[in-house]
Motif scaffolding. Structure first.
Motif, short mmCIF file in Angstrom:
data_model
loop_
_atom_site.label_atom_id
_atom_site.label_comp_id
_atom_site.label_asym_id
_atom_site.label_seq_id
_atom_site.Cartn_x
_atom_site.Cartn_y
_atom_site.Cartn_z
N LEU A 31 0.90 -1.05 0.00
CA LEU A 31 0.19 0.09 0.04
C LEU A 31 0.89 1.33 0.02
O LEU A 31 0.44 2.20 -0.55
CB LEU A 31 -0.92 0.01 1.24
N LEU A 36 -1.53 1.02 -5.69
CA LEU A 36 -2.46 -0.20 -5.85
C LEU A 36 -3.28 -0.03 -7.33
O LEU A 36 -3.57 0.99 -7.60
CB LEU A 36 -3.52 -0.35 -4.79
N GLU A 38 -6.81 -1.49 -9.49
CA GLU A 38 -8.08 -1.51 -9.14
C GLU A 38 -8.57 -2.74 -8.53
O GLU A 38 -9.35 -2.51 -7.43
CB GLU A 38 -8.96 -1.07 -10.23
N ALA A 41 -6.91 -2.88 -4.88
CA ALA A 41 -7.70 -1.94 -3.98
C ALA A 41 -9.22 -2.27 -3.58
O ALA A 41 -9.51 -2.06 -2.39
CB ALA A 41 -7.97 -0.64 -4.48
N ALA A 42 -9.78 -3.11 -4.57
CA ALA A 42 -10.98 -3.55 -4.25
C ALA A 42 -11.17 -4.53 -3.05
O ALA A 42 -11.88 -4.68 -2.14
CB ALA A 42 -11.86 -4.16 -5.55
N ALA A 45 -9.97 -2.99 0.38
CA ALA A 45 -10.95 -2.29 0.69
C ALA A 45 -12.01 -3.17 1.47
O ALA A 45 -12.55 -2.76 2.60
CB ALA A 45 -11.59 -1.42 -0.33
N PHE A 48 -10.65 -3.77 4.96
CA PHE A 48 -10.62 -2.83 6.07
C PHE A 48 -12.14 -2.35 6.00
O PHE A 48 -12.51 -2.08 7.33
CB PHE A 48 -9.63 -1.64 5.27
N LYS A 49 -12.89 -2.64 5.24
CA LYS A 49 -14.26 -2.29 5.67
C LYS A 49 -14.93 -2.86 6.63
O LYS A 49 -15.64 -2.45 7.66
CB LYS A 49 -14.99 -2.43 4.17
N LEU A 51 -13.22 -4.16 9.00
CA LEU A 51 -12.52 -3.64 10.36
C LEU A 51 -13.26 -2.34 10.74
O LEU A 51 -12.88 -1.73 11.70
CB LEU A 51 -11.02 -3.41 10.06
N GLY A 52 -13.92 -1.43 9.64
CA GLY A 52 -14.18 -0.16 9.79
C GLY A 52 -15.59 -0.06 10.85
O GLY A 52 -16.39 0.68 10.47
N LEU A 121 -2.25 -7.33 6.29
CA LEU A 121 -2.34 -6.19 6.64
C LEU A 121 -1.47 -5.35 7.25
O LEU A 121 -0.96 -4.43 6.89
CB LEU A 121 -3.93 -5.91 7.35
#
Lengths: 134, 134
Positions: A31, A36, A38, A41-42, A45, A48-49, A51-52, A121
């Motif tokens: 990162l 990155l 696409e 990144a997808a 993401a 991370f989502k 974990l969000g 990560l």
């Protein structure tokens, strides 16, 4: 930093820099080392989502801090003012992100960390050693 | 792992374990070493949520891979099929999460990584050294 340096920004430039500092592991797009693409990144993401969310982070930390162990869902739910279906939904999202896995045994489902994902990560968030070539 | 071991799960147990393995830095609650409390989880979730989007991840990687440098927003937007206001909105979310900072100079805004935050995330996602005390 002069403005002129900024003009050379681009994928090719970053790739070149990455080549100089050594390739990242095939498993782990860096990162912080190169832009990155696409697809990368997808994919990232999604993790991370997962974990969000505060509840999911707390669940993950409860599961992960059982060093090498596993946790019964029946030991997770009492920590939250949430229904068991809601907790199970959050756990499902963590599982779909590849952060945990589970197994049903009798009445209860048992969860454990998949450290490969958190390792990954941690790896992509770790700065490359500064070699000052640029 | 016996089911009996699972019964001892709890904050106090995890705290004890953490005490044995050495305290984490005051700055960084250990996601993998002890259950996060609600405040820690809420704060961390905001940062992971900012990372939970492919466009923001690509933006962050473009900014971060400029080793030690900074990027003009005018060099970021061409990489995306998105309007500049949309890109600016994503950059704002990354900035609010403490992942990047920026400065306006004349027409353009310049962005750079705040490595303290990615270091912090890498730290909390890194497994403590396995000491096999349990």
């Amino acid at each position: 930093m002069s403005k002129q340096q900024l003009v050379v920004l681009g994928q090719s430039d970053a790739t070149r820099e990455n080549g100089e500092t050594g390739q990242t592991d095939a498993c782990c797009p860096g990162l912080l080392t190169a832009p990155l693409d696409e697809d990368q990144a997808a994919e990232l993401a999604k993790v991370f989502k997962a974990l969000g969310d505060p509840v999911r982070l707390r669940l993950l930390s409860m599961i992960a801090s059982r060093a090498g162990g596993e946790v019964c869902v029946c030991d997770l739910t009492p920590a939250f003012d949430l229904s068991q279906p809601t907790i199970s939904h959050h756990l499902k999202l963590l599982r779909q992100a590849g952060l945990i896995d589970c197994e049903r045994r009798g009445t209860w489902v048992y969860y454990w960390l998949l450290p490969e994902m958190t390792d990954r990560l941690a790896g992509i968030l770790t700065r490359p050693s500064v070699d000052a070539t640029s």
